[in-house]
Every structure is written in C-alpha cells, then in structure tokens.
Design a protein around this motif. Structure first.
Motif, PDB file in Angstrom:
ATOM      1  N   HIS A   1     -38.365   3.943 -13.834  1.00 47.93           N
ATOM      2  CA  HIS A   1     -38.356   5.173 -13.041  1.00 47.93           C
ATOM      3  C   HIS A   1     -37.674   4.869 -11.718  1.00 47.93           C
ATOM      4  CE1 HIS A   1     -39.516   8.891 -11.147  1.00 47.93           C
ATOM      5  NE2 HIS A   1     -40.032   8.209 -10.142  1.00 47.93           N
TER       6      HIS A   1
ATOM      7  N   ALA B   1     -36.246   7.051  -8.147  1.00 47.17           N
ATOM      8  CA  ALA B   1     -36.203   8.332  -7.448  1.00 47.17           C
ATOM      9  C   ALA B   1     -35.153   8.277  -6.343  1.00 47.17           C
ATOM     10  CB  ALA B   1     -37.572   8.661  -6.854  1.00 47.17           C
TER      11      ALA B   1
ATOM     12  N   GLY C   1     -39.567  17.934  -6.602  1.00 43.25           N
ATOM     13  CA  GLY C   1     -38.719  17.038  -7.376  1.00 43.25           C
ATOM     14  C   GLY C   1     -38.389  17.544  -8.759  1.00 43.25           C
TER      15      GLY C   1
ATOM     16  N   PHE D   1     -37.189  15.719 -12.666  1.00 43.66           N
ATOM     17  CA  PHE D   1     -37.165  14.468 -13.420  1.00 43.66           C
ATOM     18  C   PHE D   1     -36.309  14.664 -14.667  1.00 43.66           C
ATOM     19  CE2 PHE D   1     -40.992  14.632 -10.981  1.00 43.66           C
ATOM     20  CZ  PHE D   1     -41.315  13.325 -10.646  1.00 43.66           C
TER      21      PHE D   1
ATOM     22  N   ASN E   1     -36.227   7.274 -16.566  1.00 41.38           N
ATOM     23  CA  ASN E   1     -36.748   8.466 -15.905  1.00 41.38           C
ATOM     24  C   ASN E   1     -36.149   8.510 -14.494  1.00 41.38           C
ATOM     25  OD1 ASN E   1     -38.366  10.202 -14.363  1.00 41.38           O
ATOM     26  ND2 ASN E   1     -40.220   9.690 -15.484  1.00 41.38           N
TER      27      ASN E   1
ATOM     28  N   GLU F   1     -35.418  10.646 -11.009  1.00 35.16           N
ATOM     29  CA  GLU F   1     -35.953  11.739 -10.191  1.00 35.16           C
ATOM     30  C   GLU F   1     -35.077  11.963  -8.979  1.00 35.16           C
ATOM     31  OE1 GLU F   1     -40.007  12.624  -7.554  1.00 35.16           O
ATOM     32  OE2 GLU F   1     -39.806  10.744  -8.640  1.00 35.16           O
TER      33      GLU F   1
END
Length: 121
Positions: free
Chosen positions: A63, A65, A104, A106, A114, A116
C-alpha cells in the motif's frame, strides 16, 4: 515522513505508463531512469517513488499513499484510474474513521498493489 518508497513490478513499461498517467494530476513524473529502475518525483524534483523490475519470487500487495493538494486532485486520480480501466478499490470519499477531513481514493496498480491518493483538508 518517508524519504522514498520502491515497488517491484512485473512489466516496467506497463507500470511506468500506469503511474505516469495516474499521478500526472499530482505533478509526479519520471525524473530518473537507469538499469531497469525508474525514479518518480513530484514538483520538488527529488525521486521519492521508485519502480524496478521484479527480481523473482512471489510479490505481495503493497500500500502506498500519495499526497494530493485538494479533493479535486483526488477526484482527478479517480477519473484517470477509471479511464485507464484500473480496478477501483474505494471511490473518493471522506474517511472519518481516520480523521475528519481525510479524503481519499484507492485503486489497484498493474501488479496488484493498493495505491491511494489522499488529502487531509
């Protein structure tokens, strides 16, 4: 707080095209390229997001972001992801369970990670 993040990808060309297009609304572009590795940078010019070829083995979901300046940028990431046919994990919305103003989206990248885009306004 992070200096940089690196992801491995099965097809560097596919991942490059995905991230260049997806992250364009955030001003993120490829700043460095050498020996099968790409360094992407934001407006400050420092490569903080790296892509490299998978060195074998099974990849696990990561993940990551990216900071967006406002909700419009998050919404543009969503629109771009849909245009590219990327899997949308969560459409843009406020996530009050994180904190008020956390907004946000995703999406899934070509390697199953993943990704974001978030603003904290």
């Amino acid at each position: 707080m992070l200096d940089h993040v690196a992801l491995q990808c099965d097809d560097l060309g596919v991942s490059r095209r995905f991230y260049e297009r997806l992250l364009a609304p955030l001003g993120i572009t490829v700043a460095m390229e050498f020996e099968g590795v790409l360094g992407l940078a934001g407006p400050d010019g420092f490569p903080r997001f790296w892509l490299g070829r998978t060195q074998g083995g099974v990849q696990r979901e990561v993940h990551v972001a990216f900071a967006a300046v406002d909700r419009a940028a998050v919404d543009q990431i969503f629109a771009t992801a849909r245009e590219m046919g990327a899997e949308v994990l969560h459409e843009p919305r406020e996530w009050p369970e994180y904190h008020p103003g956390y907004y946000g989206v995703f999406v899934r990248d070509p390697d199953g990670n993943n990704v974001e885009a978030v603003t904290h306004q």
